[in-house]
Motif scaffolding. Sequence first.
Motif, short mmCIF file in Angstrom:
data_model
loop_
_atom_site.label_atom_id
_atom_site.label_comp_id
_atom_site.label_asym_id
_atom_site.label_seq_id
_atom_site.Cartn_x
_atom_site.Cartn_y
_atom_site.Cartn_z
N LYS A 167 45.58 17.51 -18.28
CA LYS A 167 45.98 16.15 -18.65
C LYS A 167 45.69 15.17 -17.51
N ILE A 168 46.10 15.54 -16.31
CA ILE A 168 45.92 14.64 -15.16
C ILE A 168 44.44 14.51 -14.80
N GLY A 169 43.70 15.62 -14.92
CA GLY A 169 42.32 15.66 -14.44
C GLY A 169 41.38 14.71 -15.15
N ARG A 170 41.75 14.20 -16.30
CA ARG A 170 40.87 13.28 -17.04
C ARG A 170 40.54 12.04 -16.22
N ARG A 171 41.49 11.65 -15.36
CA ARG A 171 41.26 10.44 -14.57
C ARG A 171 40.34 10.69 -13.37
N TYR A 172 40.04 11.97 -13.11
CA TYR A 172 39.20 12.30 -11.95
C TYR A 172 37.86 12.90 -12.37
N HIS A 173 37.47 12.73 -13.61
CA HIS A 173 36.26 13.39 -14.13
C HIS A 173 34.99 12.91 -13.44
N HIS A 174 35.01 11.73 -12.81
CA HIS A 174 33.82 11.16 -12.20
C HIS A 174 33.65 11.58 -10.74
N LEU A 175 34.61 12.31 -10.19
CA LEU A 175 34.60 12.65 -8.77
C LEU A 175 33.85 13.95 -8.50
N ASP A 176 33.34 14.07 -7.27
CA ASP A 176 32.71 15.34 -6.89
C ASP A 176 33.82 16.36 -6.62
N LYS A 177 33.42 17.62 -6.42
CA LYS A 177 34.41 18.69 -6.34
C LYS A 177 35.44 18.51 -5.21
N PRO A 178 35.02 18.21 -3.98
CA PRO A 178 36.03 18.08 -2.92
C PRO A 178 37.08 16.99 -3.22
N GLU A 179 36.59 15.84 -3.70
CA GLU A 179 37.53 14.75 -3.99
C GLU A 179 38.36 15.05 -5.22
N HIS A 180 37.73 15.66 -6.22
CA HIS A 180 38.44 16.08 -7.44
C HIS A 180 39.58 17.03 -7.09
N ASP A 181 39.28 18.05 -6.28
CA ASP A 181 40.29 19.03 -5.92
C ASP A 181 41.40 18.40 -5.07
N ARG A 182 41.01 17.51 -4.16
CA ARG A 182 42.01 16.88 -3.29
C ARG A 182 43.00 16.05 -4.10
N LYS A 183 42.47 15.21 -4.97
CA LYS A 183 43.36 14.31 -5.74
C LYS A 183 44.14 15.07 -6.80
N LEU A 184 43.48 15.99 -7.48
CA LEU A 184 44.19 16.75 -8.51
C LEU A 184 45.23 17.67 -7.88
N GLY A 185 44.90 18.25 -6.75
CA GLY A 185 45.86 19.11 -6.05
C GLY A 185 47.09 18.33 -5.63
N ALA A 186 46.89 17.10 -5.13
CA ALA A 186 48.02 16.26 -4.72
C ALA A 186 48.89 15.90 -5.92
N ALA A 187 48.23 15.62 -7.06
CA ALA A 187 48.97 15.27 -8.27
C ALA A 187 49.80 16.46 -8.76
N LEU A 188 49.23 17.64 -8.70
CA LEU A 188 49.96 18.84 -9.12
C LEU A 188 51.12 19.15 -8.16
N GLN A 189 50.91 18.85 -6.90
CA GLN A 189 51.99 19.05 -5.92
C GLN A 189 53.17 18.14 -6.24
N ARG A 190 52.86 16.92 -6.67
CA ARG A 190 53.93 15.97 -7.05
C ARG A 190 54.66 16.45 -8.30
N ARG A 191 54.00 17.27 -9.10
CA ARG A 191 54.66 17.85 -10.28
C ARG A 191 55.46 19.11 -9.92
N GLY A 192 55.55 19.41 -8.64
CA GLY A 192 56.40 20.51 -8.20
C GLY A 192 55.75 21.86 -8.06
N PHE A 193 54.43 21.94 -8.23
CA PHE A 193 53.76 23.24 -8.16
C PHE A 193 53.51 23.64 -6.71
N SER A 194 53.59 24.94 -6.47
CA SER A 194 53.40 25.47 -5.12
C SER A 194 51.92 25.44 -4.73
#
Length: 216
Positions: A167-194
């Motif tokens: 769901k969150i990743g749709r907003r990062y579809h235009h990013l390359d892998k390092p930036e995609h992973d960085r932003k999506l990882g931060a978003a998932l961390q805010r959702r409480g995931f380890s």
Amino acid sequence: MTMEKLITDIQAQQRNRNRVNIYLDGNYAFSLDRMAAAWLTVGRKLSGEDITRLQTKDEFETALVRAMHFLSFRARSEQEMKTYLNKKGFEPALIEQVITRLKEDKLVDDLDFAQNWLDNRQRFRPRSKWLMKLELRQKGVAEHKIEQAVQLTDLDDFDLALDAGRKIGRRYHHLDKPEHDRKLGAALQRRGFSYEVIRECLPVLWKERSEPSGAK
């Protein structure tokens, strides 16, 4: 001998037509819900016990109506309901009576509330079990009911993280892998995931994004 009082007038309230003012012996005495007062007529005598019974029942019905209105927006935990009624100025003993009625009618049930809360989060805003359990604690749900609800709902953090990432990743579809992973990882961390769960999920989510036919 109990002193009786004479009903000398019954007037509808100007601001709330569903309530009436009761006058005894020429003076304003108390107000009642119109339905509760339907059997009262001018000229009828009321004993002290009659008056107390009428007022007690009216207070209960008023609190119950407030509670039903509060429930009309969404389900509530028992503690949420108690806090709400307390803020409305109802006495603790009366609040307990209302809670008892709501439980009897299955309108307040903390286990059911917890299950529905988890299901709603899972469907619309996935987050970690830890964060969902924290939310339920903040709603005043007892720990044993939270654990029971989690077991009944059969939640898995990896699956929850994948759902959230899709769901969150749709907003990062235009990013390359390092930036995609960085932003999506931060978003998932805010959702409480380890960190461990996020590290497992990111390659799967990137692969699904890169290979749409394999995405769920």
